[in-house]
Structures are given as C-alpha cells and as structure tokens.
Design a protein around this motif. Structure first.
Motif, PDB file in Angstrom:
ATOM      1  N   TRP A  75       0.833  -1.206   0.000  1.00  9.57           N
ATOM      2  CA  TRP A  75       0.000   0.000   0.000  1.00  9.57           C
ATOM      3  C   TRP A  75       0.865   1.253   0.000  1.00  9.57           C
ATOM      4  N   LYS A  79       0.967   4.405  -2.600  1.00  6.30           N
ATOM      5  CA  LYS A  79       0.764   5.773  -2.132  1.00  6.30           C
ATOM      6  C   LYS A  79       1.962   6.646  -2.523  1.00  6.30           C
ATOM      7  N   LEU A  91      -4.351  11.549  -0.278  1.00  2.00           N
ATOM      8  CA  LEU A  91      -5.754  11.863   0.027  1.00  2.00           C
ATOM      9  C   LEU A  91      -6.208  13.062  -0.797  1.00  2.00           C
ATOM     10  N   TRP A  94      -7.058  11.689  -4.047  1.00  2.00           N
ATOM     11  CA  TRP A  94      -8.348  10.996  -3.899  1.00  2.00           C
ATOM     12  C   TRP A  94      -9.497  12.004  -4.017  1.00  2.00           C
ATOM     13  N   CYS A 117      -6.032   7.079  -2.200  1.00  2.22           N
ATOM     14  CA  CYS A 117      -6.478   6.978  -0.799  1.00  2.22           C
ATOM     15  C   CYS A 117      -5.440   7.678   0.071  1.00  2.22           C
ATOM     16  N   GLY A 119      -2.718   8.541   3.140  1.00  2.00           N
ATOM     17  CA  GLY A 119      -1.591   7.872   3.762  1.00  2.00           C
ATOM     18  C   GLY A 119      -0.260   8.193   3.128  1.00  2.00           C
ATOM     19  N   THR A 135       4.941   8.103   4.017  1.00  2.00           N
ATOM     20  CA  THR A 135       3.779   7.227   3.880  1.00  2.00           C
ATOM     21  C   THR A 135       3.553   6.461   5.170  1.00  2.00           C
ATOM     22  N   SER A 137       0.643   3.262   6.767  1.00  2.00           N
ATOM     23  CA  SER A 137      -0.402   2.315   6.378  1.00  2.00           C
ATOM     24  C   SER A 137      -0.807   1.448   7.555  1.00  2.00           C
ATOM     25  N   HIS A 141      -7.982   4.944   5.562  1.00  2.00           N
ATOM     26  CA  HIS A 141      -7.140   5.881   4.821  1.00  2.00           C
ATOM     27  C   HIS A 141      -7.236   7.333   5.272  1.00  2.00           C
ATOM     28  N   GLN A 142      -8.399   7.813   5.697  1.00  2.83           N
ATOM     29  CA  GLN A 142      -8.490   9.192   6.169  1.00  2.83           C
ATOM     30  C   GLN A 142      -7.742   9.360   7.488  1.00  2.83           C
ATOM     31  N   ASP A 144      -5.031   7.515   8.279  1.00  5.91           N
ATOM     32  CA  ASP A 144      -3.616   7.518   7.890  1.00  5.91           C
ATOM     33  C   ASP A 144      -3.191   8.959   7.595  1.00  5.91           C
ATOM     34  N   HIS A 145      -3.978   9.658   6.783  1.00  4.93           N
ATOM     35  CA  HIS A 145      -3.680  11.046   6.432  1.00  4.93           C
ATOM     36  C   HIS A 145      -3.680  11.928   7.689  1.00  4.93           C
TER      37      HIS A 145
END
Length: 171
Positions: A75, A79, A91, A94, A117, A119, A135, A137, A141-142, A144-145
């Motif tokens: 992942w 990213k 993000l 995204w 997504c 991250g 990055t 993971s 995903h929100q 992660d950001h």
C-alpha cells in the motif's frame, strides 16, 4: 457524499499541503522525523507502518509497528507513486479524483502501482520543491492522512494548520 463535501475536504487538504513545508530535509531529518512518528504510534499502542522515501525511491526510514506486514508495504509503495506523480498528498489526489472524475486509469496507469487513498504526503521544502514522501499504512485511509498531518503539525510546530473534518464520509 456530495460534491460540496469533496470540495471542502480538498480545500482543507490543499491548505495542509501548502502550510506543512520544511526549511530543509536531509536523511538525518528523515530519521529524526520517522523516529518521532513511530514513537507516537508506540505511545498510542496502535499498529502502523511508517516510511520516508526520497523521490528516486531510496528508503531513508522504515519501521513497522505491531501487526503490520508486507501488505502495508505494498500500500505504501502505491501511495508513494501517487504522491510522486500527482505532486500532492494521496488523500488530496483521492479528493481531486471525485471532483474531476479522473481515475488512475484516466492517466494510463495501473491500480496495482497507484492508489487514490490517504496515507501519503509530500515532504516539500519552502522553495516548493518536493524532496521526499512520507507514507503510513494500517489505519482507515483518512486516519492515515490525519496521523501524518497531526504528526507534521507537531514536528514543525504549526498549530494553525486545519484538521480534516472526520465526521464526513471518506468512502
């Protein structure tokens, strides 16, 4: 979610990306930032993989906490590729994709190499140059950001950077 919410999310992310910039960024800075973020993960008793890579792909920091595994690395690779290509957070890419209707395939790219997504976040200098990508993971995903932004806000001592509205849907 309606277009107005995507617009609000995108505007917040653009502001985060604009504000969270570094005066300089070396391999030592990557190590220090990475250790800082990993300590935050350990303090919260969560599982999260954290990586910092230069734009040429060189891994300058990596640590996997808890039950993270090779899938998290996969992942993070996707990213990383997205941030490098779009020159913004994954993000942010995204959110933009929903506003423009563009998909990974719109650009002739593969979903196995890129992902829309959260991250991934660009490490940008005050000059505007992107020098690395951070990055993470293992969270939704929100989140992660959000973890990245909150960590960078604290690291850079910038309290006025806006937070995402996590009450909105990030599906």
């Amino acid at each position: 979610m309606d277009k107005q919410n995507y617009t609000k999310i995108n505007e917040t992310i653009l502001k985060q990306e604009e504000m969270l910039v570094f005066p300089h960024f070396s391999n030592k800075d990557a190590w220090d930032l990475g250790c800082f973020l990993v300590n935050k993960v350990y303090e919260s008793n969560e599982s999260l993989a954290v990586a910092i890579r230069k734009l040429n792909g060189t891994m300058v920091f990596y640590h996997a906490v808890g039950n993270t595994n090779q899938n998290n690395q996969n992942w993070m690779n996707r990213k990383f590729n997205t941030v490098c290509l779009m020159e913004r957070s994954s993000l942010g890419a995204w959110a933009s994709s929903f506003l423009t209707g563009e998909k990974i395939s719109t650009h002739g790219l593969s979903d196995s190499d890129y992902v829309l997504c959260g991250g991934g976040f660009p490490i940008r200098l005050k000059t505007g140059e992107i020098v690395a990508v951070l990055t993470v993971s293992n969270f939704p995903h929100q989140l992660d950001h959000d973890f990245i932004v909150k960590g960078l806000k604290e690291w850079l001592k910038m309290e006025d950077v806006p937070d995402l509205d996590l009450t909105l849907s990030y599906e």
